[in-house]
Motif scaffolding. Sequence first.
Motif, PDB file in Angstrom:
ATOM      1  N   THR A   1      -6.555  -9.100   1.485  1.00 53.64           N
ATOM      2  CA  THR A   1      -5.328  -8.248   2.160  1.00 53.64           C
ATOM      3  C   THR A   1      -5.225  -6.585   1.772  1.00 53.64           C
ATOM      4  O   THR A   1      -4.643  -6.060   3.277  1.00 53.64           O
ATOM      5  CB  THR A   1      -4.002  -8.507   1.537  1.00 53.64           C
ATOM      6  OG1 THR A   1      -4.071 -10.310   1.913  1.00 53.64           O
ATOM      7  CG2 THR A   1      -2.559  -7.911   3.576  1.00 53.64           C
TER       8      THR A   1
ATOM      9  N   THR B   1       1.172  -1.131  -0.075  1.00 53.50           N
ATOM     10  CA  THR B   1      -0.196   0.344   0.285  1.00 53.50           C
ATOM     11  C   THR B   1       0.750   1.177  -0.114  1.00 53.50           C
ATOM     12  O   THR B   1       2.239   1.126  -0.327  1.00 53.50           O
ATOM     13  CB  THR B   1      -0.884   0.119   1.009  1.00 53.50           C
ATOM     14  OG1 THR B   1      -0.804   0.148   2.967  1.00 53.50           O
ATOM     15  CG2 THR B   1      -1.915  -1.319   0.896  1.00 53.50           C
TER      16      THR B   1
ATOM     17  N   GLY C   1       3.485  -5.558   3.206  1.00 53.07           N
ATOM     18  CA  GLY C   1       2.953  -6.308   4.389  1.00 53.07           C
ATOM     19  C   GLY C   1       2.607  -8.140   3.524  1.00 53.07           C
ATOM     20  O   GLY C   1       2.124  -7.866   2.730  1.00 53.07           O
TER      21      GLY C   1
ATOM     22  N   VAL D   1      -4.861  -0.086   8.300  1.00 55.96           N
ATOM     23  CA  VAL D   1      -4.005   0.233   9.765  1.00 55.96           C
ATOM     24  C   VAL D   1      -2.908   0.860   9.350  1.00 55.96           C
ATOM     25  O   VAL D   1      -2.923   1.988   9.897  1.00 55.96           O
ATOM     26  CB  VAL D   1      -2.697  -0.662   9.705  1.00 55.96           C
ATOM     27  CG1 VAL D   1      -1.242  -0.093  10.424  1.00 55.96           C
ATOM     28  CG2 VAL D   1      -3.005  -2.190  10.493  1.00 55.96           C
ATOM     29  N   GLU D   2      -3.249   1.854   7.848  1.00 55.36           N
ATOM     30  CA  GLU D   2      -2.246   3.268   8.067  1.00 55.36           C
ATOM     31  C   GLU D   2      -3.548   4.454   8.107  1.00 55.36           C
ATOM     32  O   GLU D   2      -3.195   5.367   8.980  1.00 55.36           O
ATOM     33  CB  GLU D   2      -2.108   2.743   6.269  1.00 55.36           C
ATOM     34  CG  GLU D   2      -0.902   2.597   5.477  1.00 55.36           C
ATOM     35  CD  GLU D   2      -0.778   2.853   4.024  1.00 55.36           C
ATOM     36  OE1 GLU D   2      -0.289   2.535   3.961  1.00 55.36           O
ATOM     37  OE2 GLU D   2      -2.063   3.099   3.308  1.00 55.36           O
TER      38      GLU D   2
ATOM     39  N   PHE E   1       6.600  -1.010   7.589  1.00 53.09           N
ATOM     40  CA  PHE E   1       5.791   0.269   8.373  1.00 53.09           C
ATOM     41  C   PHE E   1       6.532   1.696   7.522  1.00 53.09           C
ATOM     42  O   PHE E   1       7.766   1.614   8.370  1.00 53.09           O
ATOM     43  CB  PHE E   1       4.968   0.436   9.126  1.00 53.09           C
ATOM     44  CG  PHE E   1       4.236   1.352   9.098  1.00 53.09           C
ATOM     45  CD1 PHE E   1       3.138   1.712   8.491  1.00 53.09           C
ATOM     46  CD2 PHE E   1       4.321   2.446   9.944  1.00 53.09           C
ATOM     47  CE1 PHE E   1       2.515   3.328   8.280  1.00 53.09           C
ATOM     48  CE2 PHE E   1       3.844   3.591  10.367  1.00 53.09           C
ATOM     49  CZ  PHE E   1       3.174   4.423   9.427  1.00 53.09           C
TER      50      PHE E   1
ATOM     51  N   ILE F   1       3.152   0.732   3.307  1.00 53.07           N
ATOM     52  CA  ILE F   1       3.354  -0.671   4.453  1.00 53.07           C
ATOM     53  C   ILE F   1       3.316  -2.091   3.065  1.00 53.07           C
ATOM     54  O   ILE F   1       3.031  -2.201   2.200  1.00 53.07           O
ATOM     55  CB  ILE F   1       1.694  -1.017   5.333  1.00 53.07           C
ATOM     56  CG1 ILE F   1       1.566   0.062   6.622  1.00 53.07           C
ATOM     57  CG2 ILE F   1       1.577  -2.542   5.328  1.00 53.07           C
ATOM     58  CD1 ILE F   1       0.623  -0.363   6.983  1.00 53.07           C
TER      59      ILE F   1
ATOM     60  N   TYR G   1      -4.576  -3.390   5.439  1.00 51.18           N
ATOM     61  CA  TYR G   1      -3.525  -2.760   5.900  1.00 51.18           C
ATOM     62  C   TYR G   1      -3.527  -0.926   5.294  1.00 51.18           C
ATOM     63  O   TYR G   1      -3.139   0.139   5.713  1.00 51.18           O
ATOM     64  CB  TYR G   1      -1.826  -2.951   4.454  1.00 51.18           C
ATOM     65  CG  TYR G   1      -2.025  -4.578   5.054  1.00 51.18           C
ATOM     66  CD1 TYR G   1      -1.252  -4.436   6.054  1.00 51.18           C
ATOM     67  CD2 TYR G   1      -0.827  -5.178   4.489  1.00 51.18           C
ATOM     68  CE1 TYR G   1      -0.386  -5.636   6.227  1.00 51.18           C
ATOM     69  CE2 TYR G   1      -0.051  -6.722   4.486  1.00 51.18           C
ATOM     70  CZ  TYR G   1      -0.415  -6.192   5.892  1.00 51.18           C
ATOM     71  OH  TYR G   1       0.006  -7.698   6.116  1.00 51.18           O
TER      72      TYR G   1
ATOM     73  N   HIS H   1      -0.377 -11.835   5.217  1.00 43.53           N
ATOM     74  CA  HIS H   1      -1.690 -12.185   5.247  1.00 43.53           C
ATOM     75  C   HIS H   1      -1.583 -13.838   5.747  1.00 43.53           C
ATOM     76  O   HIS H   1      -1.584 -14.323   3.969  1.00 43.53           O
ATOM     77  CB  HIS H   1      -2.385 -11.212   5.014  1.00 43.53           C
ATOM     78  CG  HIS H   1      -3.952 -11.841   5.367  1.00 43.53           C
ATOM     79  ND1 HIS H   1      -4.447 -11.403   4.058  1.00 43.53           N
ATOM     80  CD2 HIS H   1      -4.535 -12.369   6.518  1.00 43.53           C
ATOM     81  CE1 HIS H   1      -5.816 -12.312   5.306  1.00 43.53           C
ATOM     82  NE2 HIS H   1      -5.284 -12.455   6.347  1.00 43.53           N
TER      83      HIS H   1
ATOM     84  N   ILE I   1      -0.985 -11.843  10.468  1.00 40.76           N
ATOM     85  CA  ILE I   1       0.090 -10.640   9.338  1.00 40.76           C
ATOM     86  C   ILE I   1       1.598 -10.350   9.380  1.00 40.76           C
ATOM     87  O   ILE I   1       1.554 -10.751  10.991  1.00 40.76           O
ATOM     88  CB  ILE I   1      -0.754  -9.324   9.680  1.00 40.76           C
ATOM     89  CG1 ILE I   1      -0.757  -8.670  10.348  1.00 40.76           C
ATOM     90  CG2 ILE I   1      -2.219  -9.704   8.803  1.00 40.76           C
ATOM     91  CD1 ILE I   1      -1.689  -7.646  10.642  1.00 40.76           C
TER      92      ILE I   1
ATOM     93  N   PHE J   1       4.275  -7.412   9.111  1.00 42.71           N
ATOM     94  CA  PHE J   1       4.720  -6.271   7.663  1.00 42.71           C
ATOM     95  C   PHE J   1       6.057  -4.974   8.538  1.00 42.71           C
ATOM     96  O   PHE J   1       6.041  -5.223   9.095  1.00 42.71           O
ATOM     97  CB  PHE J   1       3.421  -5.190   7.811  1.00 42.71           C
ATOM     98  CG  PHE J   1       2.975  -4.939   9.065  1.00 42.71           C
ATOM     99  CD1 PHE J   1       3.370  -3.466   9.373  1.00 42.71           C
ATOM    100  CD2 PHE J   1       2.142  -5.650   9.682  1.00 42.71           C
ATOM    101  CE1 PHE J   1       2.484  -2.508  10.198  1.00 42.71           C
ATOM    102  CE2 PHE J   1       1.615  -4.120  11.012  1.00 42.71           C
ATOM    103  CZ  PHE J   1       1.947  -3.889  11.244  1.00 42.71           C
TER     104      PHE J   1
END
Length: 638
Positions: A141, A109, A114, A148-149, A179, A112, A145, A116, A175, A177
């Motif tokens: 997935t 993304t 990552g 999360v962002e 960052f 990220i 993410y 999963h 998961i 990842f």
Amino acid sequence: MCGIFGIVLGQGNALSNEAIDALTQRLFRLSQHRGKEAAGIAIRCGGRIRYFKRSIPASQMLRSPEYQAYFESCLSDRRPGEAIAIIGHSRLVTNGSQGLEDNNQPVVTDHIVGVHNGIIVNDAALWARHPDLTRRFEVDTEVLYRLVEKEYAATGSLPAAIGRTYAQLEGEASIAFHFDAEDKLGLATNVGSLYYAHAPQDKFFVFASEGYFIRQLLRHPALVDHRLSCTEKQLKPGYGQLIDIQDSHAELFVLTQAEKETGQAHSSSATISDESPRTRELRRCTKCVLPHTFPYISFDSEGVCNFCREPAHTRPFDREALERRLAPLRSRDGSPDCVVALSGGRDSCYGLHVLKHEMGMNPVAYTYDWAMVTDEARRNCARVCGKLGVEHIIRSADIINKRRNIRLNIEAWLKRPELGMIPLFMAGDKQFFYFASQVARQTKAPLVIFCAGNNLELTRFKTGFCGVQDRSDNNMLGLDLAGKLKMLAYYAKNIALNPAYLNRSLADTLFGFYSTYIGREDMIYLYSYLDWNEQTIAKTLRDEYGWESSPDASSTWRIGDGTASFYNYIYHSIAGFSEHDTFRSNQIRAGLITRDEAMKAIARDNQPRFESMREYAQLVGFNLDAALSVINNTQKLR
């Protein structure tokens, strides 16, 4: 479910690059037991996150020169003892085709990179709930993410962002990842499918999807020699960990914890780069958009290609000449005076409109349904014929056998991909010419009119990939005798090299060649006389007939052909261009669009039409994901 794993080595660790390579390969091979349909890896070292993925099993990827070059490049500048963090993924496809590389993992993304393991069952609802999030892929997935962002932007805390994301998820999610804003590796699970071993004094941390994998890795000579003191542990359901990459310190947190929103601004501390195998940068003509991979292309000192230096391949608008040809044949008693080939595509539908509505002819429409006429095309034929009051004659092939023939030739092609052999996928539609003449005799119509193949559709590359240089200026004029013989020799050679082509489709293929190049009778090609204007055609069909476009295509071209999305994907993936590039280049030469407009158009037109390809594969009966994996991993033209 998929296998995920990773290694964190803090600053001052004692492992060499060779040991890191050996451990990574061991984890890949262990994790492959959980999925063999794609593999990927992301390495964080020296302020960079560099990822690599391919739609092949991990064991095959590890042997590839591209992966070996990637791994060596990532570690070549690493100083002894420098901190490094690695995450890997071996995929069992559960959501999103592995044939499209963006669906494979690591998923990337904005900030990220990552991996999963699991299935998020409410991903569609999450996208609907968060319309501010940008979706780029099919895989579930991505929404995890993206959330999360978003939550990190609101809280400034990774534990809070992860916890708030998990509170919205339904399904399984384990998961790991990178960052880019924090020098930490994130782990979390709601089902407990993460196991790890931690030796803080040795700056060592490793995790994987199964405890067995950890136990096996700890027996590896590269670790036994260092006498690491650690055993496998489980990350319990509902917990997460943040591992500091510099000192390998692990911070455990509960996923349900809440933290006060701070709204901290995001600031990147690492750059993210994709080092997966891609088609190289293409050198394109400075006037049109044809690339250097186009057969028989050359460039002058100004970068202009030889095709742009040739005389224009468009003929002057000459409706009067067309009228002179049609006038003696025009029916006075309502009997058919021409057979019009109607595919359901835009050019044939508009051509029927012109001949009936503007030229005063009394046509009979004819369609050869060879098994790949799309539903959109059938409905468009019905719209136009119904509105014009034109009789519509259909000649239908043995659909089951035709689709079987296509499948046999696709399966043969996948054994030994060769761009010049792709037209065999469409060999079954070439009998169209034979039956057009037959319908004309049966209806006593004196003429067949072909309303496709305007000069802007001149491609040349399909014969070019057979080693035949087509110098004609019209798509429908065909090759000279020398060209036909050279093409036959090319096919014979490739059939000898790949005996899988010696299948039940061969007789149909030979009939198609005969119908196209030998037995075809004379007919009028409408767009040799009519001015072809894309906007006028599209507007007329839309406004007067309610003409239907394909929902997954940016252009109205080729939507009546169920094979086009698949073969254009192959050409673009391997050669870097498709029919769309030739079409837009011809438009440039005709003065219809600018080069900048063409570049924007091919960027849209060459996007994979995955839904059309999926429907095509289902109809024909082959595994699309397996086919796309072969295509994506075929050597690209240089």
